[in-house]
Design an enzyme around this catalytic site. Structure first.
Site, PDB file in Angstrom:
ATOM      1  N   GLY A   1      -7.081   8.820   7.145  1.00 56.21           N
ATOM      2  CA  GLY A   1      -7.017   9.247   8.881  1.00 56.21           C
ATOM      3  C   GLY A   1      -8.464   8.636   9.152  1.00 56.21           C
TER       4      GLY A   1
ATOM      5  CG  ASP B   1      -1.571   1.018   1.481  1.00 53.84           C
ATOM      6  OD1 ASP B   1      -2.768   1.547   0.455  1.00 53.84           O
ATOM      7  OD2 ASP B   1      -2.647   1.555   2.075  1.00 53.84           O
TER       8      ASP B   1
ATOM      9  CG  ASN C   1      -6.956   0.960  -0.150  1.00 51.24           C
ATOM     10  OD1 ASN C   1      -7.325  -0.085  -1.183  1.00 51.24           O
ATOM     11  ND2 ASN C   1      -6.152   1.930   0.005  1.00 51.24           N
TER      12      ASN C   1
HETATM   13  O1  TD4 Z   1      -4.249   3.520   2.207  1.00 54.92           O
HETATM   14  N1  TD4 Z   1      -4.909   2.794   2.805  1.00 54.92           N
HETATM   15  C1  TD4 Z   1      -4.619   2.693   4.519  1.00 54.92           C
HETATM   16  C2  TD4 Z   1      -3.052   3.947   4.737  1.00 54.92           C
HETATM   17  C3  TD4 Z   1      -2.170   3.265   6.710  1.00 54.92           C
HETATM   18  C4  TD4 Z   1      -1.174   4.322   6.426  1.00 54.92           C
HETATM   19  O2  TD4 Z   1      -0.462   3.351   7.486  1.00 54.92           O
HETATM   20  P1  TD4 Z   1       1.055   3.974   7.941  1.00 54.92           P
HETATM   21  O3  TD4 Z   1       0.498   4.925   9.411  1.00 54.92           O
HETATM   22  O4  TD4 Z   1       1.837   2.817   8.178  1.00 54.92           O
HETATM   23  O5  TD4 Z   1       1.937   5.422   6.422  1.00 54.92           O
HETATM   24  C5  TD4 Z   1      -5.782   3.978   3.252  1.00 54.92           C
HETATM   25  O6  TD4 Z   1      -7.008   4.414   2.246  1.00 54.92           O
HETATM   26  C6  TD4 Z   1      -7.282   3.850   4.310  1.00 54.92           C
HETATM   27  O7  TD4 Z   1      -7.700   4.507   5.037  1.00 54.92           O
HETATM   28  P2  TD4 Z   1      -8.812   5.159   5.986  1.00 54.92           P
HETATM   29  O8  TD4 Z   1     -10.078   5.408   5.589  1.00 54.92           O
HETATM   30  O9  TD4 Z   1      -8.351   3.649   6.146  1.00 54.92           O
HETATM   31  O10 TD4 Z   1      -7.458   5.683   6.477  1.00 54.92           O
HETATM   32 ZN    ZN Z   2      -4.725   4.817   0.968  1.00 56.30          ZN
END
Ligand code: TD4
Ligand code: ZN
Ligand code: CA
Length: 304
Positions: free
Chosen positions: A178, A81, A250
């Site tokens: 977030g 991701d 996601n």
């Molecule tokens: O791509 N994502 C997940 C992002 C995760 C970030 O993780 P790190 O702290 O390791 O960088 C999304 O699109 C999820 O979105 P959401 O609505 O669940 O915040």
């Molecule tokens: Zn994302």
């Protein structure tokens, strides 16, 4: 059954349902995702960011890839991701990932195309499929804060897909990453989604799709935590996004909130407990229920 992201998502696009792409950082979340997918007979995408790759470590990820292959009774993809470089892409493909995202959307357009193309050529030579991003998704991502959402422009998206040969595309239609997303109800730009869907023949990805469950936030705050309540992409909005052409959904923040609330509750209500299994088990159980529910809402249940 470890397969590529494309194999899962092309079917989802044709069948007009969404497949959940859930982030993991430890064994228990992986257990949750596999249990929910198996019980729902749903395809699933299991994803790790660069931060998660660092946290877990490549030898463990290699092991997790073979565990997924063994435990999943449904089509499952292991996906990078928000990959930032060809270097990381190469590392995770060596560790057994079957799908990668290259996120070069913060570069200028031609540079985004150049970087994405390079990753597509490499990944395809290894039998791995690729997601890229166009436009700006709001919120924090790898420690970088994007204040302004810039919607993906349909004509540009068409050009981008043709020139890069990417397999699925993350678009910006109003969501942000977030726990703090919308002031008031969720508002997605469905007109842009409709146009992009019409012009582009590959699956589309919605980032920042967490619902921000009110009861999870409440549970955190009832047990000594301090998290602001907010609106996310609720079930109704998500199911509309899916019916209008989103294929990959996601989700990470919801898992973090449910996990934190569940663990806080045990620690607060049962102060005598220090058996880790007793502390973590309710989190695992609550997460399985949540994931199964979201799979039902996005229509992937029974599709494996
Ligand atoms: O791509 N994502 C997940 C992002 C995760 C970030 O993780 P790190 O702290 O390791 O960088 C999304 O699109 C999820 O979105 P959401 O609505 O669940 O915040
Ligand atoms: Zn994302
Ligand atoms: Ca980005």
């Amino acid at each position: 059954m470890l397969v590529t992201g494309k194999e899962i998502l092309v079917k989802a696009r044709e069948g007009r349902y969404g497949v959940g792409a859930f982030n993991f950082v430890n064994m228990e979340i992986l257990q949750v995702l596999l249990q929910a997918a198996n019980e729902e007979r749903s395809p699933i995408i299991i994803q790790a960011t660069e931060g998660a790759v660092k946290y877990v470590g490549l030898p463990f990820l290699k092991g997790f890839a073979s565990i997924i292959n063994e435990v999943a009774q449904v089509p499952a993809a292991l996906h990078l991701d928000h990959g930032q470089s060809l270097d990381t892409v190469k590392k995770v493909i060596d560790a057994g990932f079957t799908s990668v995202m290259i996120d070069a959307s913060h570069h200028d357009y031609e540079e985004n195309i150049r970087i994405t193309k390079e990753v597509v050529e490499y990944a395809h030579s290894k039998g791995v499929t690729v997601e890229a991003e166009l436009g700006t998704i709001g919120g924090e991502e790898d420690g970088v804060e994007a204040k302004h959402i810039i919607y993906t422009e349909p004509e540009t998206a068409k050009d981008f897909v043709e020139r890069t040969g990417v397999d699925y595309l993350a678009i910006a239609i109003g969501t942000s990453h977030g726990a703090y997303k919308f002031q008031g109800e969720a508002k997605l730009n469905f007109e842009i989604l409709d146009k992009i869907k019409e012009m582009i023949p590959i699956p589309l990805v919605l980032h920042g799709a967490s619902s921000i469950p009110h009861d999870a936030v409440q549970r955190i705050n009832d047990n000594g935590g301090n998290v602001q309540d907010a609106h996310g992409v609720d079930d109704v909005t998500m199911s509309e996004a899916v019916s209008r052409g989103i294929s990959k959904v996601n989700t990470d923040s919801d898992l973090r909130l449910i996990w934190t609330g569940s663990v806080r509750e045990v620690l607060m209500k049962k102060p005598e407990v220090f058996d880790l299994r007793k502390i973590i088990s309710p989190a695992r159980e609550n997460l399985v229920n949540y994931i199964k529910h979201r799979m039902q809402v996005m229509g992937s249940s029974g599709k494996a």
